[in-house]
Design a protein around this motif. Structure first.
Motif, PDB file in Angstrom:
ATOM      1  N   GLU A 152       0.841  -1.191   0.000  1.00  0.00           N
ATOM      2  CA  GLU A 152       0.000   0.000   0.000  1.00  0.00           C
ATOM      3  C   GLU A 152       0.882   1.249   0.000  1.00  0.00           C
ATOM      4  O   GLU A 152       1.857   1.324   0.751  1.00  0.00           O
ATOM      5  CB  GLU A 152      -0.913  -0.013   1.224  1.00  0.00           C
ATOM      6  CG  GLU A 152      -1.970   1.079   1.224  1.00  0.00           C
ATOM      7  CD  GLU A 152      -2.926   0.939   2.397  1.00  0.00           C
ATOM      8  OE1 GLU A 152      -4.118   0.700   2.164  1.00  0.00           O
ATOM      9  OE2 GLU A 152      -2.466   1.067   3.540  1.00  0.00           O
ATOM     10  N   THR A 297      -3.498   3.827  -1.513  1.00  0.00           N
ATOM     11  CA  THR A 297      -3.921   2.930  -2.576  1.00  0.00           C
ATOM     12  C   THR A 297      -2.907   1.820  -2.729  1.00  0.00           C
ATOM     13  O   THR A 297      -1.748   1.947  -2.316  1.00  0.00           O
ATOM     14  CB  THR A 297      -4.097   3.694  -3.906  1.00  0.00           C
ATOM     15  OG1 THR A 297      -4.695   2.830  -4.880  1.00  0.00           O
ATOM     16  CG2 THR A 297      -2.757   4.187  -4.437  1.00  0.00           C
ATOM     17  N   ASN A 301      -2.049  -0.295  -8.186  1.00  0.00           N
ATOM     18  CA  ASN A 301      -3.097   0.534  -8.789  1.00  0.00           C
ATOM     19  C   ASN A 301      -2.436   1.704  -9.524  1.00  0.00           C
ATOM     20  O   ASN A 301      -2.511   2.858  -9.106  1.00  0.00           O
ATOM     21  CB  ASN A 301      -4.050   1.037  -7.698  1.00  0.00           C
ATOM     22  CG  ASN A 301      -5.312   1.661  -8.279  1.00  0.00           C
ATOM     23  OD1 ASN A 301      -5.440   1.819  -9.493  1.00  0.00           O
ATOM     24  ND2 ASN A 301      -6.241   2.020  -7.408  1.00  0.00           N
ATOM     25  N   ALA A 304      -4.462   4.980 -10.544  1.00  0.00           N
ATOM     26  CA  ALA A 304      -4.732   5.906  -9.437  1.00  0.00           C
ATOM     27  C   ALA A 304      -3.468   6.652  -9.036  1.00  0.00           C
ATOM     28  O   ALA A 304      -3.506   7.861  -8.771  1.00  0.00           O
ATOM     29  CB  ALA A 304      -5.291   5.140  -8.237  1.00  0.00           C
TER      30      ALA A 304
END
Length: 344
Positions: A152, A297, A301, A304
């Motif tokens: 993350e 996020t 990803n 993003a």
């Protein structure tokens, strides 16, 4: 680790005044080095963050233990119940919100984890998010049966150091009216596949894909969240949810908020809708007096990450996510079979 040290392992409620005010507990939090850069970007002094972290140790849904060595506090482990996810998966689910030692090797972490699991016999699932640089904690989680499910990325945008210009004003992005909420839910189900449960082999793909739609339908349209949408021909083509962090803002004396969920219709991508929604949300937050905005996020990803970097967010830390299903078939049980867990 010797038997003598194991005998000194004690379980206590950390709401106790003598422990809450312990300088050794303060030292554990203040000595954690892996979020220092992030705190500087957020303009949060460590001493103020300490108060915020210690407040997270209280309450019925939190179970905490500490490790002593020769009478000194050298380790802390704290698990918080996850009521929404417990209901979704029909399992008794917790997150390890704190896993700290004062510079000790992985064995110290492993003994704290083992003791916690021994005390919480009815627990079905534990997750843990740990800083990428905290190698000892990572090794202890792997040795204790936790499975890596993704990394993350944490990003920060300061509205003080880099104020917004008029390019962030997007009047076409409007608050979501009640009669458009179902469209947002449907779009969330189609677009939100970037969650760590997709990479957990114990979770069925359709179950993981339903998480965000159910979460939004249950929690998002309330006083804590704000939602902006982009309409075309009466249809929702994109949405963004964002939230003001009242507790952190109050403790630090600044305005903190987060951009939490965004979705754009697949047929409307590569037309700047995601960029417009992010900019509009930042503009609204600036008018609310927010000074710092954060985004979290998954590292995979990439769309993003590209969009939020374009609107001024910068990476401040990286975490690894781990899951541990103690009873893989637990989701077949009813969450109501398990009482609230507290230490004796």
């Amino acid at each position: 680790m010797t038997n003598k040290k194991l005998k000194e392992f004690r379980i206590q409620g950390l709401e106790r005044d003598d422990l809450k005010d312990s300088p050794e507990l303060d030292a554990l939090f203040l000595g954690y080095p892996y979020k220092d850069f992030q705190l500087r970007q957020l303009d949060i002094p460590k001493e103020k963050m300490l108060k915020y972290l210690k407040a997270s140790l209280g309450g019925k849904q939190v179970n905490s233990a500490y490790l002593t060595e020769e009478g000194r506090l050298v380790g802390l482990i704290s698990a918080r119940h996850l009521p929404w996810l417990s209901g979704h998966f029909k399992a008794n689910m917790f997150t390890l919100q704190h896993l700290l030692t004062s510079g000790k090797e992985p064995g110290y972490f492993q003994n704290m984890i083992r003791y916690l699991l021994d005390q919480m016999e009815s627990i079905d699932f534990l997750d843990c998010r740990v800083a990428a640089g905290d190698i000892n904690a990572i090794q202890a989680l792997e040795n204790s049966g936790f499975r890596f499910v993704g990394n993350e990325i944490f990003l920060v945008r300061s509205l003080l150091k880099d104020p917004l210009d008029e390019s962030y004003r997007h009047p076409e992005c409007v608050p979501c009216p009640d009669d458009m909420q179902d469209q947002v839910f449907d779009l969330a189900a189609k677009t939100h596949f970037h969650n760590r449960y997709m990479y957990d082999p114990e979770v069925a793909p359709e179950e993981a894909a339903a998480i965000y739609q159910r979460y939004l339908s249950g929690l998002a349209f309330n006083s804590d969240y704000h939602c902006l949408i982009k309409l075309e021909d009466g249809q929702v083509q994109g949405f963004i949810f964002y939230k003001y962090n009242q507790n952190l803002s109050h403790m630090v004396g600044r305005g903190y908020a987060s951009l939490d969920f965004i979705g754009v219709n697949n047929s409307a991508r590569n037309r700047g809708l995601g960029d417009a929604l992010n900019r509009a949300a930042l503009w609204h937050l600036s008018k609310m007096g927010v000074t710092h905005v954060v985004v979290r996020t998954l590292g995979s990803n990439y769309p993003a990450l590209r969009i939020v970097h374009k609107v001024g967010f910068r990476i401040t830390s990286s975490d690894l996510h781990f899951h541990h299903w103690l009873r893989p078939k637990a989701r077949e049980n009813s969450a109501n079979q398990h009482p609230d867990l507290i230490f004796p």
